[in-house]
Design a protein around this motif. Structure first.
Motif, PDB file in Angstrom:
ATOM      1  N   VAL A 188       0.845  -1.199   0.000  1.00  0.00           N
ATOM      2  CA  VAL A 188       0.000   0.000   0.000  1.00  0.00           C
ATOM      3  C   VAL A 188       0.879   1.248   0.000  1.00  0.00           C
ATOM      4  CG1 VAL A 188      -1.896   1.198   1.161  1.00  0.00           C
ATOM      5  CG2 VAL A 188      -1.674  -1.300   1.376  1.00  0.00           C
ATOM      6  N   ASP A 189       0.593   2.164  -0.918  1.00  0.00           N
ATOM      7  CA  ASP A 189       1.298   3.438  -1.011  1.00  0.00           C
ATOM      8  C   ASP A 189       0.282   4.549  -0.780  1.00  0.00           C
ATOM      9  OD1 ASP A 189       3.040   5.496  -1.470  1.00  0.00           O
ATOM     10  OD2 ASP A 189       3.295   5.114  -3.612  1.00  0.00           O
ATOM     11  N   GLN A 190       0.446   5.302   0.317  1.00  0.00           N
ATOM     12  CA  GLN A 190      -0.527   6.329   0.694  1.00  0.00           C
ATOM     13  C   GLN A 190       0.053   7.726   0.580  1.00  0.00           C
ATOM     14  OE1 GLN A 190      -1.890   3.890   4.543  1.00  0.00           O
ATOM     15  NE2 GLN A 190      -3.238   5.642   4.158  1.00  0.00           N
ATOM     16  N   ARG A 191      -0.793   8.627   0.082  1.00  0.00           N
ATOM     17  CA  ARG A 191      -0.422  10.043   0.007  1.00  0.00           C
ATOM     18  C   ARG A 191      -1.123  10.832   1.109  1.00  0.00           C
ATOM     19  NH1 ARG A 191       4.118   9.196  -2.590  1.00  0.00           N
ATOM     20  NH2 ARG A 191       3.813   8.148  -4.593  1.00  0.00           N
ATOM     21  N   SER A 192      -0.841  12.114   1.181  1.00  0.00           N
ATOM     22  CA  SER A 192      -1.281  12.960   2.297  1.00  0.00           C
ATOM     23  C   SER A 192      -2.792  12.881   2.503  1.00  0.00           C
ATOM     24  CB  SER A 192      -0.874  14.417   2.040  1.00  0.00           C
ATOM     25  OG  SER A 192       0.526  14.549   2.018  1.00  0.00           O
ATOM     26  N   SER A 193      -3.173  12.821   3.779  1.00  0.00           N
ATOM     27  CA  SER A 193      -4.572  12.856   4.228  1.00  0.00           C
ATOM     28  C   SER A 193      -5.395  11.663   3.763  1.00  0.00           C
ATOM     29  CB  SER A 193      -5.259  14.161   3.769  1.00  0.00           C
ATOM     30  OG  SER A 193      -4.577  15.287   4.285  1.00  0.00           O
ATOM     31  N   SER A 194      -4.765  10.609   3.301  1.00  0.00           N
ATOM     32  CA  SER A 194      -5.503   9.419   2.891  1.00  0.00           C
ATOM     33  C   SER A 194      -5.810   8.540   4.101  1.00  0.00           C
ATOM     34  CB  SER A 194      -4.718   8.627   1.842  1.00  0.00           C
ATOM     35  OG  SER A 194      -3.484   8.187   2.367  1.00  0.00           O
ATOM     36  N   ARG A 195      -6.803   7.648   3.917  1.00  0.00           N
ATOM     37  CA  ARG A 195      -7.232   6.735   4.987  1.00  0.00           C
ATOM     38  C   ARG A 195      -7.302   5.321   4.415  1.00  0.00           C
ATOM     39  NH1 ARG A 195      -6.160  10.775   6.948  1.00  0.00           N
ATOM     40  NH2 ARG A 195      -7.348  12.140   8.349  1.00  0.00           N
ATOM     41  N   PHE A 196      -6.559   4.416   5.027  1.00  0.00           N
ATOM     42  CA  PHE A 196      -6.574   3.019   4.595  1.00  0.00           C
ATOM     43  C   PHE A 196      -6.914   2.136   5.779  1.00  0.00           C
ATOM     44  CE2 PHE A 196      -4.272  -1.072   4.098  1.00  0.00           C
ATOM     45  CZ  PHE A 196      -4.974  -1.559   3.015  1.00  0.00           C
ATOM     46  N   ASP A 198       3.500   7.940   2.877  1.00  0.00           N
ATOM     47  CA  ASP A 198       4.368   8.903   2.209  1.00  0.00           C
ATOM     48  C   ASP A 198       3.662  10.246   2.065  1.00  0.00           C
ATOM     49  OD1 ASP A 198       6.558   9.934   0.970  1.00  0.00           O
ATOM     50  OD2 ASP A 198       6.200   8.968  -0.966  1.00  0.00           O
ATOM     51  N   GLY A 199       3.315  10.837   3.173  1.00  0.00           N
ATOM     52  CA  GLY A 199       2.631  12.126   3.199  1.00  0.00           C
ATOM     53  C   GLY A 199       2.231  12.435   4.624  1.00  0.00           C
ATOM     54  N   GLU A 200       1.683  13.626   4.837  1.00  0.00           N
ATOM     55  CA  GLU A 200       1.270  14.023   6.185  1.00  0.00           C
ATOM     56  C   GLU A 200      -0.225  13.783   6.389  1.00  0.00           C
ATOM     57  OE1 GLU A 200       2.643  17.771   7.609  1.00  0.00           O
ATOM     58  OE2 GLU A 200       4.525  17.704   6.472  1.00  0.00           O
ATOM     59  N   GLN A 201      -0.626  13.711   7.657  1.00  0.00           N
ATOM     60  CA  GLN A 201      -2.030  13.545   8.055  1.00  0.00           C
ATOM     61  C   GLN A 201      -2.645  12.257   7.500  1.00  0.00           C
ATOM     62  OE1 GLN A 201      -3.150  15.592  10.300  1.00  0.00           O
ATOM     63  NE2 GLN A 201      -1.424  17.024  10.167  1.00  0.00           N
TER      64      GLN A 201
END
Length: 442
Positions: free
Chosen positions: A250-258, A279-282
């Motif tokens: 899983v590759d997540q960017r800012s403010s995402s929810r997994f 890989d991002g904030e929040q």
């Protein structure tokens, strides 16, 4: 490493490479096979496999079944029964794969919002291969991942799900993977899930089969854009003689929810890995899992959460319920990079042993290179509470029912984390039917 008996795979791979494919894809497959040949099948001398002896099953001469409308040894009625068994809700979008290959006959898609893509990977590779090249060439670290390399060597089919920016897909997408060979067949599904910025969906993977000896080696790659949300459910119901190896990256960017919900009931040996890169904030990541081996089953659950940027939260709860001579393994690692200040990460692993012969090996890990974080981890192993059992029995509840009630109570907080009612009902029915799973459930 033990030497790989890869002659059968070599012959299969040579034949597999003869199909008409783009040059870059053929090259990628060859690199995967070369890495698998170099690595061989892992053995218990490797730290990551110390408690999981996969060699006796993995060294069997598995073969890829021929492409036919009706797989040899399995009737249409048997396939229909498997599809009905796997179906959670007829209102879900459904893609069915038989022995690793897409089956339009058993799949069903409802009306889709504009630009939403739900199709087979093989179909997309035939129509627009260059669009998929960056995702498929985003290779995993093969230095200790022989089965990921083997999957790459045989990339052909799986699911492709693409949700464009700003779309909420109301109907969940259910991916059903059926193994139908009577013995020693292998499939290598590769799934790509891309959720665009500020989009939202649910994806369910179900694995089950017919026959006693087969091998499923699956990889799911998930990418979440900024502000995207995904609930990912995996239900592993393989037959009790099967080998199941899977990786979810899983590759997540800012403010995402997994949110990941993993439930393991079948297979002689099942190993499931979930690797998340924040890989991002929040960003918020939640990993929940429940594994329930009985008899001689072995279930291995491994997770890794990389906090690469500041101000991110992760929550992890895995529970195991083990009976008879079953074995369980849990290894969860939280890696906090130097720049990931203000990280909040919580991890818990709990195991319930229902017999004196059941064994669980648990290894929660924290590796922290930032100095302003809040991280906790822990593991507990116990038995059913005699006081609670006696209390229920004193109220006139039979011993078997009291046992089921306590087991259900132990697992319920993981099950209740599932938002989809159809999935939650299926899980509750398994728990309430008793820990000794019957063939009709599997």
């Amino acid at each position: 490493m033990i030497a790989t008996e890869h002659e059968t795979y070599h012959e299969q791979h040579v034949a597999f490479q003869r199909q008409d494919s783009p040059a870059w894809l053929a090259d990628l497959r060859q690199r995967g096979f070369d890495e698998y040949t170099r690595l061989g099948i892992p053995d218990r001398r490797l730290e990551d496999w110390r408690f999981t002896n996969v060699a006796p099953l993995a060294k069997r001469p598995y073969v890829m079944p021929a492409v036919t409308d009706s797989p040899i040894g399995t009737t249409q009625d048997e396939i229909r029964a498997l599809v009905e068994q796997a179906t959670l809700d007829d209102q879900f979008h459904r893609l069915v794969f038989i022995d690793g290959r897409y089956s339009g006959q058993w799949s069903r898609l409802h009306d889709l919002p504009e630009q939403v893509v739900i199709e087979s990977l093989s179909g997309a590779l035939a129509e627009r291969p260059d669009d998929l090249r960056p995702a498929l060439e985003n290779q995993f670290d093969f230095s200790d991942a022989a089965f990921a390399a083997l999957n790459t060597a045989f990339i052909h089919d799986g699911a492709l799900i693409e949700i464009p920016e700003g779309v909420t897909l109301e109907r969940p997408v259910h991916l059903v993977f059926l193994s139908t060979g009577e013995s020693q067949t292998v499939s290598h599904p590769r799934n790509l899930v891309r959720v665009g910025n500020h989009s939202k969906t649910h994806v369910i993977e179900s694995y089950l089969g017919h026959g006693e000896s087969y091998f499923t080696n699956a990889i799911t790659q998930i990418t979440l854009g900024e502000g995207a949300e995904l609930d990912h459910h995996k239900l592993q119901h393989e037959q009790l003689g099967a080998l199941h190896i899977s990786l979810t990256a899983v590759d997540q960017r800012s403010s995402s929810r997994f949110r990941s919900h993993y439930f393991s009931f079948g297979a002689a040996l099942a190993r499931n890995e979930v690797n998340c890169m924040l890989d991002g904030e929040q960003i918020e990541t939640t990993l929940n899992g429940l594994y329930m081996p009985t008899g001689e089953q072995l279930m291995d659950c491994r997770t890794r959460i990389d906090h690469a940027k500041p101000h991110c939260n992760s929550y992890e709860l895995y529970k195991g319920i083990l009976n008879d001579r079953a074995k369980g393994v849990f290894n969860g690692k939280i890696f906090v990079h130097q720049d990931a200040q203000k990280t909040d990460a919580k991890q818990s692993n709990q195991a319930l042993l229902l017999s004196d012969d059941a064994v669980v090996n648990t290894k929660p890990q924290l590796e922290i290179y930032a100095d302003d974080v809040r991280c906790t981890h822990g593991a507990t192993i116990g038995e059913l509470d005699d006081v609670a059992m006696n209390y229920l029995r004193s109220r006139g509840i039979p011993s078997d029912l009291a046992r089921k009630i306590l087991i259900f109570a132990f697992a319920n907080d993981v099950v209740q984390g599932v938002e989809l009612p159809a999935v939650r009902r299926r899980l509750e029915s398994i728990l309430l039917s008793g820990h000794e799973l019957s063939e009709d459930i599997l």
